[in-house]
Design a protein around this motif. Sequence first.
Motif, PDB file in Angstrom:
ATOM      1  N   ASP A 132      -1.952 -10.223   3.021  1.00 24.64           N
ATOM      2  CA  ASP A 132      -1.756  -8.810   3.376  1.00 24.64           C
ATOM      3  C   ASP A 132      -3.065  -8.018   3.306  1.00 24.64           C
ATOM      4  N   LEU A 133      -4.095  -8.552   3.944  1.00 22.02           N
ATOM      5  CA  LEU A 133      -5.406  -7.893   3.952  1.00 22.02           C
ATOM      6  C   LEU A 133      -5.385  -6.656   4.840  1.00 22.02           C
ATOM      7  N   LYS A 149       8.737  -9.904  -4.539  1.00 24.42           N
ATOM      8  CA  LYS A 149       7.844 -10.738  -5.344  1.00 24.42           C
ATOM      9  C   LYS A 149       6.808  -9.901  -6.090  1.00 24.42           C
ATOM     10  N   SER A 150       6.360 -10.437  -7.228  1.00 21.97           N
ATOM     11  CA  SER A 150       5.334  -9.776  -8.038  1.00 21.97           C
ATOM     12  C   SER A 150       3.960 -10.009  -7.428  1.00 21.97           C
ATOM     13  N   TRP A 151       3.073  -9.016  -7.606  1.00 24.77           N
ATOM     14  CA  TRP A 151       1.760  -9.131  -6.980  1.00 24.77           C
ATOM     15  C   TRP A 151       0.676  -8.409  -7.761  1.00 24.77           C
ATOM     16  N   HIS A 152      -0.554  -8.889  -7.567  1.00 30.15           N
ATOM     17  CA  HIS A 152      -1.754  -8.246  -8.099  1.00 30.15           C
ATOM     18  C   HIS A 152      -2.369  -7.382  -6.988  1.00 30.15           C
ATOM     19  N   LEU A 153      -2.803  -6.175  -7.323  1.00 28.51           N
ATOM     20  CA  LEU A 153      -3.549  -5.335  -6.384  1.00 28.51           C
ATOM     21  C   LEU A 153      -5.022  -5.725  -6.426  1.00 28.51           C
ATOM     22  N   LEU A 154      -5.594  -6.014  -5.276  1.00 26.94           N
ATOM     23  CA  LEU A 154      -6.998  -6.406  -5.168  1.00 26.94           C
ATOM     24  C   LEU A 154      -7.713  -5.464  -4.200  1.00 26.94           C
ATOM     25  N   ALA A 155      -8.946  -5.108  -4.523  1.00 26.82           N
ATOM     26  CA  ALA A 155      -9.737  -4.287  -3.606  1.00 26.82           C
ATOM     27  C   ALA A 155     -11.213  -4.630  -3.755  1.00 26.82           C
ATOM     28  N   SER A 202       1.589   2.040   1.011  1.00 32.76           N
ATOM     29  CA  SER A 202       2.694   2.303   1.943  1.00 32.76           C
ATOM     30  C   SER A 202       2.946   1.099   2.835  1.00 32.76           C
ATOM     31  N   LYS A 203       1.865   0.428   3.230  1.00 32.78           N
ATOM     32  CA  LYS A 203       1.997  -0.774   4.062  1.00 32.78           C
ATOM     33  C   LYS A 203       2.759  -1.864   3.308  1.00 32.78           C
ATOM     34  N   ILE A 204       2.422  -2.078   2.048  1.00 29.99           N
ATOM     35  CA  ILE A 204       3.082  -3.112   1.259  1.00 29.99           C
ATOM     36  C   ILE A 204       4.542  -2.748   1.014  1.00 29.99           C
ATOM     37  N   GLU A 205       4.789  -1.486   0.703  1.00 29.53           N
ATOM     38  CA  GLU A 205       6.159  -1.055   0.441  1.00 29.53           C
ATOM     39  C   GLU A 205       7.040  -1.222   1.679  1.00 29.53           C
ATOM     40  N   SER A 206       6.497  -0.898   2.837  1.00 27.81           N
ATOM     41  CA  SER A 206       7.285  -0.972   4.070  1.00 27.81           C
ATOM     42  C   SER A 206       7.620  -2.405   4.468  1.00 27.81           C
ATOM     43  N   SER A 207       6.841  -3.368   3.976  1.00 33.09           N
ATOM     44  CA  SER A 207       7.110  -4.764   4.326  1.00 33.09           C
ATOM     45  C   SER A 207       8.412  -5.265   3.705  1.00 33.09           C
ATOM     46  N   ASP A 225       7.366  -6.252  -4.780  1.00 25.56           N
ATOM     47  CA  ASP A 225       7.762  -5.191  -5.694  1.00 25.56           C
ATOM     48  C   ASP A 225       7.080  -3.889  -5.312  1.00 25.56           C
ATOM     49  N   GLN A 226       7.681  -2.772  -5.695  1.00 21.58           N
ATOM     50  CA  GLN A 226       7.147  -1.473  -5.300  1.00 21.58           C
ATOM     51  C   GLN A 226       5.747  -1.234  -5.857  1.00 21.58           C
ATOM     52  N   ARG A 227       5.506  -1.740  -7.056  1.00 20.07           N
ATOM     53  CA  ARG A 227       4.202  -1.549  -7.676  1.00 20.07           C
ATOM     54  C   ARG A 227       3.653  -2.900  -8.146  1.00 20.07           C
ATOM     55  N   PRO A 228       2.335  -3.078  -8.114  1.00 28.01           N
ATOM     56  CA  PRO A 228       1.736  -4.328  -8.620  1.00 28.01           C
ATOM     57  C   PRO A 228       1.829  -4.406 -10.132  1.00 28.01           C
ATOM     58  N   ILE A 229       1.730  -5.631 -10.663  1.00 29.89           N
ATOM     59  CA  ILE A 229       1.790  -5.789 -12.126  1.00 29.89           C
ATOM     60  C   ILE A 229       0.455  -5.437 -12.777  1.00 29.89           C
ATOM     61  N   ASP A 230      -0.635  -5.553 -12.020  1.00 27.03           N
ATOM     62  CA  ASP A 230      -1.964  -5.196 -12.500  1.00 27.03           C
ATOM     63  C   ASP A 230      -2.866  -5.072 -11.279  1.00 27.03           C
TER      64      ASP A 230
END
Length: 324
Positions: free
Chosen positions: A30-31, A3-9, A51-56, A60-65
């Motif tokens: 996925d906090l 699935k597509s995702w936004h990176l938040l921090a 790495s945590k997100i990728e291993s799940s 998708d490997q990279r966020p869209i934004d």
Amino acid sequence: MAKSWHLLADIGGTNARFALGDVSTGQISDLLTVSVADHPTFSSALQLYLSKIESSGDWDQRPIDGCLAVACPTDRDVVTFTNSDWVIDRKDLAFSLDIPNLQVINDFEAIGYAAARFSEDDWEQLGGGQSRPDKVIGVLGPGTGLGVCGVLPKKSQVIVMPGEGGHVDFAPVGDEEIEIIRLLLTRYRRVSAERVLSGAGLQNIYWALSQMHGAEQRHATPADISAAALAADDPVAVEALEVFCRVLGSVAGNLALTYGALGGVYIAGGIVPRILDFVRQSDFRERFLAKGRFRDYLNDIPTRVVTRENPGLFGALQSLQSRH
């Protein structure tokens, strides 16, 4: 299918919180919270999360934004944190992540975006009446530092006015606060609001009161001082937290006057929600109102403590969504 995702921090001086926003549902999940002190650089903390997100295998490997909410000024390409040694080069980071649309905003700018979209479940009101729709909202938050911003909510968009209002001059009220600032001026060349309205600020108040009373400083950390005050087992700690709440009220009232914040004043940050009962019984609201001829102007303005979990991450997502 991934699935597509936004990176938040949401990155403060003490902790960095990472999460993702599901593009299809708008849900945050996925906090991961890491201690800034445990990572020499921002990149190492970010790579741990990626790495945590990728291993799940779910995303998708990279966020869209992405949107990084950071506890420092963000007007330069290289962002240097105020209360930690971390540095973010936004251009290098956007290139390495292959995210052309990478936002880096002030952490309280993120809280501002969140405040414009809060529901009644996200805060607890401490005085005042109803907020006025489409009027400016004031936001402040004592934590590792003191964050401040203004928000102008509109139906079609949200305008957030970030700034560095935590670094305005501390304006003492009454003899006790005048003596506190006199003592603090022996330690600092200048006493800003943040010097008394933050975790370190609570320590400064406790130190000054200990000097004034000739008392031993029994507690070293903000958490210990707060705990001692809440347990009422150290009179100086109780007095320090009372002063903290009074100063909070004064600064919140100043913010309301500065912005004309008829949309309400929201108090976020890591400290106040944890001492909510103490604040409720303190002189916080009275000091908010104690502005002479403008008491009536402030009387109906609601003061609200933010109780929503991780409002900075919610605000980072709102910032991304508002610009699409």
